[in-house]
Motif scaffolding. Sequence first.
Motif, PDB file in Angstrom:
ATOM      1  N   THR A 191       0.852  -1.189   0.000  1.00  0.00           N
ATOM      2  CA  THR A 191       0.000   0.000   0.000  1.00  0.00           C
ATOM      3  C   THR A 191       0.886   1.236   0.000  1.00  0.00           C
ATOM      4  N   PRO A 192       1.056   1.850  -1.168  1.00  0.00           N
ATOM      5  CA  PRO A 192       1.868   3.054  -1.209  1.00  0.00           C
ATOM      6  C   PRO A 192       1.209   4.158  -0.391  1.00  0.00           C
ATOM      7  N   LYS A 193       1.998   4.864   0.408  1.00  0.00           N
ATOM      8  CA  LYS A 193       1.465   5.905   1.271  1.00  0.00           C
ATOM      9  C   LYS A 193       1.540   7.272   0.605  1.00  0.00           C
ATOM     10  N   SER A 194       2.292   7.357  -0.478  1.00  0.00           N
ATOM     11  CA  SER A 194       2.384   8.639  -1.164  1.00  0.00           C
ATOM     12  C   SER A 194       2.825   8.396  -2.592  1.00  0.00           C
ATOM     13  N   GLY A 195       2.828   9.471  -3.387  1.00  0.00           N
ATOM     14  CA  GLY A 195       3.306   9.367  -4.757  1.00  0.00           C
ATOM     15  C   GLY A 195       4.757   8.960  -4.806  1.00  0.00           C
ATOM     16  N   GLN A 196       5.506   9.269  -3.748  1.00  0.00           N
ATOM     17  CA  GLN A 196       6.921   8.917  -3.696  1.00  0.00           C
ATOM     18  C   GLN A 196       7.095   7.403  -3.693  1.00  0.00           C
ATOM     19  N   ALA A 197       6.192   6.673  -3.022  1.00  0.00           N
ATOM     20  CA  ALA A 197       6.275   5.211  -2.996  1.00  0.00           C
ATOM     21  C   ALA A 197       6.104   4.654  -4.397  1.00  0.00           C
ATOM     22  N   ASN A 198       5.183   5.240  -5.169  1.00  0.00           N
ATOM     23  CA  ASN A 198       4.993   4.789  -6.549  1.00  0.00           C
ATOM     24  C   ASN A 198       6.236   5.045  -7.383  1.00  0.00           C
ATOM     25  N   GLU A 199       6.853   6.221  -7.185  1.00  0.00           N
ATOM     26  CA  GLU A 199       8.066   6.548  -7.920  1.00  0.00           C
ATOM     27  C   GLU A 199       9.189   5.589  -7.565  1.00  0.00           C
ATOM     28  N   THR A 200       9.310   5.241  -6.289  1.00  0.00           N
ATOM     29  CA  THR A 200      10.333   4.301  -5.847  1.00  0.00           C
ATOM     30  C   THR A 200      10.092   2.940  -6.473  1.00  0.00           C
ATOM     31  N   ASN A 201       8.831   2.513  -6.496  1.00  0.00           N
ATOM     32  CA  ASN A 201       8.487   1.230  -7.095  1.00  0.00           C
ATOM     33  C   ASN A 201       8.797   1.237  -8.586  1.00  0.00           C
ATOM     34  N   GLU A 202       8.454   2.322  -9.273  1.00  0.00           N
ATOM     35  CA  GLU A 202       8.755   2.421 -10.700  1.00  0.00           C
ATOM     36  C   GLU A 202      10.262   2.389 -10.937  1.00  0.00           C
ATOM     37  N   GLU A 203      11.002   3.088 -10.089  1.00  0.00           N
ATOM     38  CA  GLU A 203      12.453   3.117 -10.232  1.00  0.00           C
ATOM     39  C   GLU A 203      13.045   1.720 -10.023  1.00  0.00           C
ATOM     40  N   SER A 204      12.534   0.988  -9.029  1.00  0.00           N
ATOM     41  CA  SER A 204      13.054  -0.365  -8.792  1.00  0.00           C
ATOM     42  C   SER A 204      12.715  -1.274  -9.966  1.00  0.00           C
ATOM     43  N   LEU A 205      11.549  -1.072 -10.570  1.00  0.00           N
ATOM     44  CA  LEU A 205      11.188  -1.863 -11.752  1.00  0.00           C
ATOM     45  C   LEU A 205      12.104  -1.519 -12.926  1.00  0.00           C
ATOM     46  N   ARG A 206      12.391  -0.223 -13.101  1.00  0.00           N
ATOM     47  CA  ARG A 206      13.317   0.177 -14.174  1.00  0.00           C
ATOM     48  C   ARG A 206      14.689  -0.458 -13.967  1.00  0.00           C
ATOM     49  N   LEU A 207      15.147  -0.452 -12.725  1.00  0.00           N
ATOM     50  CA  LEU A 207      16.439  -1.056 -12.408  1.00  0.00           C
ATOM     51  C   LEU A 207      16.442  -2.547 -12.718  1.00  0.00           C
ATOM     52  N   GLU A 208      15.364  -3.227 -12.318  1.00  0.00           N
ATOM     53  CA  GLU A 208      15.262  -4.667 -12.566  1.00  0.00           C
ATOM     54  C   GLU A 208      15.240  -4.959 -14.064  1.00  0.00           C
ATOM     55  N   ILE A 209      14.515  -4.145 -14.818  1.00  0.00           N
ATOM     56  CA  ILE A 209      14.459  -4.323 -16.274  1.00  0.00           C
ATOM     57  C   ILE A 209      15.847  -4.128 -16.876  1.00  0.00           C
ATOM     58  N   GLN A 210      16.562  -3.094 -16.418  1.00  0.00           N
ATOM     59  CA  GLN A 210      17.917  -2.831 -16.919  1.00  0.00           C
ATOM     60  C   GLN A 210      18.842  -4.006 -16.610  1.00  0.00           C
ATOM     61  N   GLU A 211      18.748  -4.553 -15.385  1.00  0.00           N
ATOM     62  CA  GLU A 211      19.587  -5.696 -15.013  1.00  0.00           C
ATOM     63  C   GLU A 211      19.270  -6.911 -15.880  1.00  0.00           C
ATOM     64  N   LEU A 212      17.993  -7.136 -16.159  1.00  0.00           N
ATOM     65  CA  LEU A 212      17.604  -8.271 -17.002  1.00  0.00           C
ATOM     66  C   LEU A 212      18.114  -8.092 -18.431  1.00  0.00           C
TER      67      LEU A 212
END
Length: 136
Positions: free
Chosen positions: A46-67
């Motif tokens: 449960t994201p508590k703010s827009g920042q949580a969504n941005e962090t999640n998106e950033e972690s997904l971008r990182l994971e995609i880059q690593e893959l």
Amino acid sequence: MDLSPWSRLSLSLPIPSQMPWLSQLGQLPFPTCLHLPRPPGSQVPTPKSGQANETNEESLRLEIQELKQKRDTLDQEISQLMAEGYVVSELEDHISLLHEYNDIKDVGQMLMGKLARIRGVTTKELYPEFDLDMND
């Protein structure tokens, strides 16, 4: 990655604010929400703010880059093996032979176990009798 049956369950139900016509229906003869039990220890993100969504998106971008990097590395390794003369069909044959070898070895281990049980000894004690190495 969670591969439990719970992770594959996906329900998409409209929420009342997306259904303005709902208030016109009055009392509904069925429940308007569905509650499913969650497996023990699971958490609902449960994201508590827009920042949580941005962090999640950033972690997904990182994971995609690593893959992508991993894919590129594997492609380079495949190209190198092919340049060295390896052929995919030969590798597949080799893998098939390894599977057959392992199956035969498993049967041999099973027979050694049964023989050891009949004789009342350990399988380790049978190895020298059959000129087998413990590291095999």
